[in-house]
Design an enzyme around this catalytic site. Structure first.
Site: not given
Ligand code: 8YV
Length: 323
Positions: A237, A266, A284
Site C-alpha cells: 500500500r 492514488e 495498482h
Molecule cells: C485489489 C489489492 O484489486 O487485494 C488487494 O488488497 O490491492 C488488489 O488486489 C484492489 O485493492 C481493489 O480491490
C-alpha cells in the site's frame, strides 16, 4: 423478502448471476469509484454491500441501518472502517487465498523490470535512439544471487521468497510474528530486524497490510540505511512509504531506484517520480489478471451470499462479530 445487495462495480457475469440468485441486486454500472454521496444513498436500505476500493466510513455505516455484511474482492481492507463495522455487528469479508501468487508474480516482475531497466529500455528503443550495439548500453543490476529483504512475511511475502529461490537469492525477512522454523528452512529465509534487513538487502520488497502501525513504516531514516545500490519495491500500500521521503532519497541517490505499484494518494503520482528514469511506475495492478480477478469476485460474492443466508463465510476479517 429478498435481501438487497449493492455492488459498486460491474463484475463478471457468473458473479452477478450468483448474487442475483440470492437477492435483489443494484449495481453502480461504471468501472470507477462511485461518488461517496451516491454510495451513502445507495446503502440506506441494503443488507449486503460488495465494495471495491471505495471508502466505507463510520458516517456511511450510520446511515446504513440494514447492513449486515460488507464484502471486498481484495486481501487488503484498509478502505473499510472495520472497528465501526464490528461495533454494529456487520460482518466484513475479504478474499484471502485468491490473489497472493498473482501479486507475487507482479512484485517479482517489478523487481526485475527495475533492476534491468526494462521500461526505460523500452522507451529508448521506441524513441528510435538505438543506433548500434553498445558495450555499456543501459547497464542494470544483477538479481541472481543478490539479497532480497522482505518486509512482511505473510502469504505474498512467502510467495516472493519462493520466486527468489529460483534466482539463488539470499532471503531476509522482517515481520511482527516470526514464522515457524520449518517455513524458514523450506524457504531458506532468515529472520532479521528491519534495520539489518535495510542495511543488507539489494532489493527491499514490502508485503505488509496498511494499518496505523505500518503507515510510513519506511521513512527518511529507513531509506538512509539502504545501500546506494539497492532498490525498493512496493506492491503493498502506498502509505506504507513516506513518498516525499522516498522522492528526496532517490534524488539524493541514497538508493538506486524503486518499483512502485501503489502510491500514497492514488491515483495521484508524485510529480517528481514521473520525471525519474530509475523508477518503474504502474497503476495498482497486483492482482490484475482475468483469472485471478474472476476468482476474487466469485469468492467475494460467495462470502456475501453466505453471510446473507445466515452462514458464517470462510473469510471473515472481524470474527468478533460472532462472539
Ligand atoms: C485489489 C489489492 O484489486 O487485494 C488487494 O488488497 O490491492 C488488489 O488486489 C484492489 O485493492 C481493489 O480491490
Amino acid at each position: 423478502m429478498q435481501p438487497k445487495i449493492f455492488v459498486t462495480r460491474p463484475l463478471p457475469q457468473p458473479v452477478m448471476e450468483l448474487l442475483k440468485a440470492h437477492g435483489e441486486v443494484e449495481l453502480y454500472p461504471e468501472d470507477a469509484p462511485i461518488p461517496a454521496e451516491e454510495l451513502m444513498q445507495a446503502c440506506r436500505d441494503v443488507d449486503g454491500l460488495l465494495v471495491v476500493s471505495n471508502r466505507v466510513t463510520e458516517e456511511l455505516l450510520s446511515q446504513a441501518k440494514q447492513l449486515k455484511v460488507i464484502s471486498t474482492p481484495s486481501v487488503g481492507y484498509d478502505n473499510i472502517d472495520v472497528a465501526a463495522c464490528t461495533r454494529r455487528k456487520i460482518v466484513v469479508t475479504n478474499t484471502v487465498g485468491m490473489l497472493e501468487e498473482t501479486t507475487a508474480d507482479l512484485a517479482f516482475g517489478l523487481l526485475l523490470a527495475t533492476a534491468r531497466r526494462l521500461v526505460e529500455a523500452d522507451r529508448f528503443a521506441r524513441a528510435g535512439r538505438w543506433k548500434y550495439w553498445q558495450y555499456n548500453l543501459l547497464y542494470g543490476a544483477n538479481v541472481y544471487q543478490k539479497t532480497l529483504g522482505l518486509i512482511g512475511f505473510g502469504k505474498i511475502g512467502q510467495a516472493m521468497a519462493r520466486r527468489a529461490r529460483g534466482f539463488a537469492m539470499r532471503i531476509l525477512y522482517s515481520t511482527r510474528h516470526r514464522v515457524a522454523d520449518e517455513i524458514e528452512r523450506e524457504l531458506g529465509a532468515a529472520y532479521v530486524e528491519k534495520e539489518t534487513l535495510l542495511q543488507q538487502s539489494d532489493f527491499v520488497s514490502l508485503h505488509v497490510p496498511l494499518t496505523p502501525e505500518t503507515r510510513h513504516l519506511i521513512q527518511a531514516r529507513d531509506l538512509e540505511l539502504m545501500k546506494p545500490t539497492a532498490f525498493l519495491i512496493n506492491t503493498a500500500r502506498g502509505p506504507v512509504v513516506d513518498e516525499e521521503a522516498l522522492v528526496s532519497a532517490l534524488k539524493a541517490k541514497k538508493l538506486a531506484g524503486a518499483g512502485l505499484d501503489v502510491f500514497e494518494n492514488e491515483p495521484r503520482i508524485h510529480p517528481d517520480l514521473l520525471t525519474m528514469e530509475q523508477v518503474v511506475l504502474i497503476p495498482h495492478l497486483g492482482s490484475a489478471t482475468a483469472e485471478t480477478r474472476l476468482k476474487m469476485a466469485m469468492l467475494a460474492a460467495q462470502n456475501l451470499t453466505a453471510a446473507l443466508s445466515g452462514q458464517r463465510p470462510p473469510n471473515v476479517v472481524n470474527p468478533e462479530v460472532y462472539r
